[in-house]
Design a protein around this motif. Structure first.
Motif, PDB file in Angstrom:
ATOM      1  N   MET A   1      39.610  24.276  26.158  1.00 23.88           N
ATOM      2  CA  MET A   1      40.292  25.072  25.151  1.00 23.88           C
ATOM      3  C   MET A   1      41.607  25.569  25.739  1.00 23.88           C
ATOM      4  N   LYS A   2      42.592  25.670  24.894  1.00 25.00           N
ATOM      5  CA  LYS A   2      43.882  26.172  25.334  1.00 25.00           C
ATOM      6  C   LYS A   2      44.123  27.537  24.699  1.00 25.00           C
ATOM      7  N   TYR A   3      44.519  28.481  25.534  1.00 22.45           N
ATOM      8  CA  TYR A   3      44.788  29.834  25.065  1.00 22.45           C
ATOM      9  C   TYR A   3      46.241  30.159  25.348  1.00 22.45           C
ATOM     10  N   GLU A   4      46.881  30.775  24.376  1.00 23.85           N
ATOM     11  CA  GLU A   4      48.259  31.227  24.550  1.00 23.85           C
ATOM     12  C   GLU A   4      48.198  32.653  25.083  1.00 23.85           C
ATOM     13  N   ALA A   5      48.629  32.826  26.318  1.00 25.47           N
ATOM     14  CA  ALA A   5      48.566  34.154  26.924  1.00 25.47           C
ATOM     15  C   ALA A   5      49.694  34.302  27.933  1.00 25.47           C
ATOM     16  N   ASN A   6      50.177  35.522  28.074  1.00 27.38           N
ATOM     17  CA  ASN A   6      51.203  35.787  29.077  1.00 27.38           C
ATOM     18  C   ASN A   6      50.687  36.693  30.187  1.00 27.38           C
ATOM     19  N   SER A   7      49.394  37.013  30.138  1.00 30.90           N
ATOM     20  CA  SER A   7      48.769  37.799  31.202  1.00 30.90           C
ATOM     21  C   SER A   7      47.282  37.437  31.270  1.00 30.90           C
ATOM     22  N   PRO A   8      46.684  37.641  32.433  1.00 32.75           N
ATOM     23  CA  PRO A   8      45.239  37.387  32.546  1.00 32.75           C
ATOM     24  C   PRO A   8      44.418  38.212  31.557  1.00 32.75           C
ATOM     25  N   GLU A   9      44.827  39.441  31.324  1.00 32.97           N
ATOM     26  CA  GLU A   9      44.101  40.303  30.386  1.00 32.97           C
ATOM     27  C   GLU A   9      44.128  39.718  28.973  1.00 32.97           C
ATOM     28  N   THR A  10      45.304  39.229  28.557  1.00 33.30           N
ATOM     29  CA  THR A  10      45.434  38.625  27.235  1.00 33.30           C
ATOM     30  C   THR A  10      44.601  37.347  27.147  1.00 33.30           C
ATOM     31  N   TYR A  11      44.615  36.565  28.214  1.00 29.99           N
ATOM     32  CA  TYR A  11      43.814  35.336  28.239  1.00 29.99           C
ATOM     33  C   TYR A  11      42.344  35.680  28.001  1.00 29.99           C
ATOM     34  N   ILE A  12      41.823  36.613  28.777  1.00 30.89           N
ATOM     35  CA  ILE A  12      40.402  36.972  28.676  1.00 30.89           C
ATOM     36  C   ILE A  12      40.083  37.580  27.316  1.00 30.89           C
ATOM     37  N   SER A  13      40.995  38.356  26.761  1.00 36.13           N
ATOM     38  CA  SER A  13      40.733  38.995  25.464  1.00 36.13           C
ATOM     39  C   SER A  13      40.546  37.977  24.339  1.00 36.13           C
ATOM     40  N   GLN A  14      41.062  36.774  24.488  1.00 37.45           N
ATOM     41  CA  GLN A  14      40.967  35.742  23.462  1.00 37.45           C
ATOM     42  C   GLN A  14      39.684  34.911  23.555  1.00 37.45           C
ATOM     43  N   LEU A  15      38.936  35.086  24.614  1.00 32.99           N
ATOM     44  CA  LEU A  15      37.748  34.258  24.839  1.00 32.99           C
ATOM     45  C   LEU A  15      36.600  34.655  23.915  1.00 32.99           C
ATOM     46  N   PRO A  16      35.711  33.699  23.652  1.00 31.65           N
ATOM     47  CA  PRO A  16      34.489  34.043  22.917  1.00 31.65           C
ATOM     48  C   PRO A  16      33.698  35.089  23.709  1.00 31.65           C
ATOM     49  N   GLU A  17      32.961  35.904  23.013  1.00 30.58           N
ATOM     50  CA  GLU A  17      32.229  37.007  23.649  1.00 30.58           C
ATOM     51  C   GLU A  17      31.376  36.559  24.827  1.00 30.58           C
ATOM     52  N   ASP A  18      30.729  35.404  24.713  1.00 36.41           N
ATOM     53  CA  ASP A  18      29.836  34.958  25.785  1.00 36.41           C
ATOM     54  C   ASP A  18      30.584  34.544  27.055  1.00 36.41           C
ATOM     55  N   ARG A  19      31.903  34.407  26.972  1.00 37.69           N
ATOM     56  CA  ARG A  19      32.697  34.011  28.135  1.00 37.69           C
ATOM     57  C   ARG A  19      33.467  35.175  28.766  1.00 37.69           C
ATOM     58  N   LYS A  20      33.746  36.215  27.989  1.00 39.15           N
ATOM     59  CA  LYS A  20      34.593  37.307  28.481  1.00 39.15           C
ATOM     60  C   LYS A  20      34.055  37.938  29.763  1.00 39.15           C
ATOM     61  N   GLN A  21      32.793  38.296  29.772  1.00 40.18           N
ATOM     62  CA  GLN A  21      32.227  38.979  30.931  1.00 40.18           C
ATOM     63  C   GLN A  21      32.244  38.077  32.164  1.00 40.18           C
ATOM     64  N   ALA A  22      31.867  36.814  31.992  1.00 39.03           N
ATOM     65  CA  ALA A  22      31.837  35.883  33.123  1.00 39.03           C
ATOM     66  C   ALA A  22      33.244  35.657  33.687  1.00 39.03           C
ATOM     67  N   MET A  23      34.205  35.452  32.817  1.00 37.57           N
ATOM     68  CA  MET A  23      35.575  35.213  33.274  1.00 37.57           C
ATOM     69  C   MET A  23      36.172  36.454  33.926  1.00 37.57           C
ATOM     70  N   ASP A  24      35.869  37.615  33.383  1.00 37.14           N
ATOM     71  CA  ASP A  24      36.364  38.851  33.973  1.00 37.14           C
ATOM     72  C   ASP A  24      35.764  39.059  35.368  1.00 37.14           C
ATOM     73  N   LYS A  25      34.470  38.798  35.495  1.00 36.81           N
ATOM     74  CA  LYS A  25      33.819  38.940  36.802  1.00 36.81           C
ATOM     75  C   LYS A  25      34.341  37.895  37.785  1.00 36.81           C
ATOM     76  N   LEU A  26      34.572  36.688  37.316  1.00 37.70           N
ATOM     77  CA  LEU A  26      35.124  35.639  38.174  1.00 37.70           C
ATOM     78  C   LEU A  26      36.531  36.021  38.634  1.00 37.70           C
ATOM     79  N   ARG A  27      37.330  36.508  37.714  1.00 40.90           N
ATOM     80  CA  ARG A  27      38.685  36.954  38.051  1.00 40.90           C
ATOM     81  C   ARG A  27      38.656  38.050  39.108  1.00 40.90           C
ATOM     82  N   ASN A  28      37.812  39.046  38.910  1.00 47.61           N
ATOM     83  CA  ASN A  28      37.731  40.144  39.869  1.00 47.61           C
ATOM     84  C   ASN A  28      37.210  39.681  41.220  1.00 47.61           C
ATOM     85  N   THR A  29      36.266  38.756  41.219  1.00 53.91           N
ATOM     86  CA  THR A  29      35.744  38.211  42.475  1.00 53.91           C
ATOM     87  C   THR A  29      36.867  37.551  43.265  1.00 53.91           C
TER      88      THR A  29
END
Length: 154
Positions: A1-29
């Protein structure tokens, strides 16, 4: 999937609910364990960790306008992807990952040259990824990159 974002926060905010937590945790890791010098950005439509032009003005040899990529994470259609140029460039890091992965995840390692695919969000091995992030310093990556660029551009 392609997301139009200019920041990591914007990228994650566009994700389906089941992906937001995993991607946020991966980013923080990644952010908490990556050696100093790498910069978090949006690169190639993904959350990227790059060697900034301020450190490596030559940029990425394929496109010098872009900073040199190191790690990227993306939410794809059927999986979350971790792209790590170090596992492509450092055979010893790849061997380490292949040996350690089964100790953390009970499914087969699904990967390409530099891409690790996680189809089940609950099986992302954050502790293993934290260790992987620490394996290669910015300085070591640049030294190896310079050798590889000279080799492939001869």
């Amino acid at each position: 999937m392609k997301y139009e974002a200019n920041s990591p926060e914007t990228y994650i905010s566009q994700l389906p609910e089941d992906r937001k937590q995993a991607m946020d945790k991966l980013r923080n890791t990644i952010k908490e364990n990556l050696p100093t010098g790498f910069l978090e950005t949006i690169s190639y439509g993904m959350i990227g960790y790059v060697v900034p032009h301020s450190i490596y003005p030559s940029g990425y040899h394929v496109n010098p306008e872009e900073p040199l990529p190191f790690i990227s994470i993306a939410s794809q259609k059927n999986y979350v992807a971790l792209y790590h140029m170090g596992i492509y460039t450092f055979p010893e890091v790849l061997a380490w990952l292949q040996q350690e992965y089964p100790k953390h995840v009970h499914t087969k390692l699904d990967m390409g040259k530099s891409c690790i695919r996680f189809k089940k969000m609950e099986s992302i091995p954050y502790d293993l990824i934290a260790e992987l992030c620490k394996k290669i310093t910015l300085e070591d990556y640049l030294k190896k990159y310079e050798i590889e660029v000279k080799r492939i551009t001869k």
